[in-house]
Design an enzyme around this catalytic site. Structure first.
Site, mmCIF file in Angstrom:
data_model
loop_
_atom_site.group_PDB
_atom_site.id
_atom_site.type_symbol
_atom_site.label_atom_id
_atom_site.label_comp_id
_atom_site.label_asym_id
_atom_site.label_seq_id
_atom_site.Cartn_x
_atom_site.Cartn_y
_atom_site.Cartn_z
ATOM 1 N N GLN A 178 36.499 52.211 50.144
ATOM 2 C CA GLN A 178 36.407 53.555 50.723
ATOM 3 C C GLN A 178 37.007 54.612 49.799
ATOM 4 O O GLN A 178 36.983 55.798 50.112
ATOM 5 C CB GLN A 178 37.115 53.607 52.092
ATOM 6 C CG GLN A 178 36.561 52.630 53.116
ATOM 7 C CD GLN A 178 35.149 52.977 53.582
ATOM 8 O OE1 GLN A 178 34.624 54.062 53.319
ATOM 9 N NE2 GLN A 178 34.513 52.052 54.282
ATOM 10 N N SER A 196 31.817 48.486 46.561
ATOM 11 C CA SER A 196 30.556 48.032 47.141
ATOM 12 C C SER A 196 29.532 49.172 47.099
ATOM 13 O O SER A 196 29.812 50.278 47.574
ATOM 14 C CB SER A 196 30.830 47.630 48.593
ATOM 15 O OG SER A 196 29.659 47.155 49.185
ATOM 16 N N THR A 234 22.319 33.337 39.496
ATOM 17 C CA THR A 234 21.477 34.255 38.724
ATOM 18 C C THR A 234 21.817 35.696 39.094
ATOM 19 O O THR A 234 21.833 36.040 40.280
ATOM 20 C CB THR A 234 19.990 33.966 39.009
ATOM 21 O OG1 THR A 234 19.759 32.590 38.722
ATOM 22 C CG2 THR A 234 19.081 34.837 38.159
ATOM 23 N N CYS A 322 32.442 46.189 61.541
ATOM 24 C CA CYS A 322 32.578 44.745 61.708
ATOM 25 C C CYS A 322 33.107 44.389 63.080
ATOM 26 O O CYS A 322 32.859 43.311 63.587
ATOM 27 C CB CYS A 322 33.539 44.192 60.654
ATOM 28 S SG CYS A 322 33.083 44.668 59.007
#
Ligand code: PLP
Length: 383
Positions: A178, A196, A234, A322
């Site tokens: 954040q 993120s 990958t 969440c």
């Protein structure tokens, strides 16, 4: 629809989606292959890494792509302890961390480490005196987030790093999900840092872990050795390139967005100021970021407020995405010492780089209207 739940996730920029599609289309080779396609894709991956490193002002080989910040946090926390476990057995975490950090610490506790929880004050800022009292020569890990995701307090990361100079064994991890771009932080002061993409107009499913030194964190999964062996699998080059694009586009707007968010927060706080029952849990102050406002209507359930706004086309959230489906007292608000009624009646409003003044004006108007129609009487009757 007005979307004010940007701490949960943001809308990807069109350019970011274009990059994702273009890379998948034209550069679909495996970055680890030595054929022509592989080499071109690998070049693109290096360019993305370089761009992220330059924006975060760190070395290119300290940037690792992951699938999300939850994974970045897990790797940094479990991996650093794996490296340091012979030097001590105590670990410290602030009480207001995101579950991806708190649950990693609880897992370490189950593995035998002694877990100390770091207190916060009534504003939700970590207590530095308490930190000093918890640190021992046995401490090997500390995690404190840059900005809290429930009410937006900015943590004194650089002051903590000063304190840690007397404890060189401690790995200092910062969850920057954040905070990245919102609050300036010199990453040379921390050992690891997680971000993120979907929190800054990137896509979901890609994150970054910054490691000051790769040597100090063991990999916790095993495989083909990609990302210097830290995160085998990958590499999703299209996602990495789109993360770099999102970070760059967001960085270009940082200063104008800051001014805008301060104006929006001020508008909301002033707009609600004459309503005694509307409580602001994240006031205008240097201690808090302006992009997040936590608001309560004590005696009303946060869910009821979210639903009422939803019906009027405005999306906000109860606490963190969440935990918003299961109803329990928000831990981060609880440890600040807020009353049960206040916590139960809290919602979080969060702005993005794209939020407009008109959206904020409508939010204020609708909130006050719903308050007058549905909630005021209930609060005043004391039910
Ligand atoms: N840390 C904080 C402070 C967050 O707010 C979130 C997401 O809400 C995460 C970590 C997890 O991020 P991700 O969705 O990338 O796993």
């Amino acid at each position: 629809m007005i979307y004010l739940d940007n701490c949960a996730t943001t809308k990807p920029y069109k350019e970011v989606l274009d990059t994702f599609v273009e890379v998948n289309n034209s550069y679909f080779g495996n970055a680890a292959s030595i054929n022509k396609f592989g080499k071109t894709t690998n070049k693109l991956l290096s360019a993305a890494r370089g761009q992220v490193a330059s924006i975060l002002q760190v070395a290119e080989d300290s940037i690792f792509f992951t699938s999300c910040a939850t994974e970045s946090n897990n790797i940094a926390l479990l991996g650093s302890v794996e490296h340091k476990k012979d030097f001590g057995n105590r670990i410290i975490v602030s009480k207001i961390e995101h579950p991806s950090v708190l649950e990693s610490f609880r897992e370490l506790e189950r593995r035998g480490f002694i877990l100390d929880y770091l207190n916060v004050d009534e504003d939700g800022v970590v207590d530095l005196n308490h930190l000093k009292s918890l640190l021992t020569k046995e401490t090997i890990l500390l995690s404190v987030m840059q900005i809290n995701n429930v009410f937006g307090t900015i943590q004194p990361i650089e002051e903590i790093s000063e304190i840690l100079k007397d404890y060189p064994k401690v790995h200092f991890h910062v969850d920057g999900v954040q905070g990245v771009l919102k609050d300036k932080l010199d990453l040379s002061k921390v050992d690891s840092y997680a971000i993120s993409a979907h929190k800054f107009h990137g896509i979901k499913g890609v994150g970054v872990l910054y490691l000051k030194s790769r040597r100090t964190v063991h990999n916790i999964t095993f495989g083909g050795g990609q990302e210097d062996g830290l995160r085998s699998g990958t590499v999703n080059v299209a996602a990495a390139a789109s993360l770099a694009k999102a970070l760059r586009l967001s960085q270009e707007k940082v200063e104008t967005v800051k001014v805008k968010h301060k104006e929006f927060k001020t508008m909301i706080i002033e707009g609600f100021s004459k309503y005694n029952h509307i409580v602001i849990n994240s006031p205008l102050s240097e201690k808090y970021i302006d992009s997040i406002i936590n608001i309560s209507l004590p005696k009303i359930k946060g869910e009821a407020i979210v639903n009422a706004l939803n019906e009027r086309g405005i999306m906000v959230s109860t606490t963190s995405a969440c935990s918003s489906k299961t109803f329990h007292l928000n831990e981060a608000l609880f440890v600040r010492g807020l009353s049960r009624e206040n916590i139960e009646g809290s919602i979080r409003v969060s702005f993005s780089n794209e939020t407009t003044k008109q959206e904020v004006e409508t939010f204020i108007e609708v909130f006050i209207d719903e308050y007058n129609k549905k909630f005021k009487e209930v609060i005043e009757s004391g039910i």
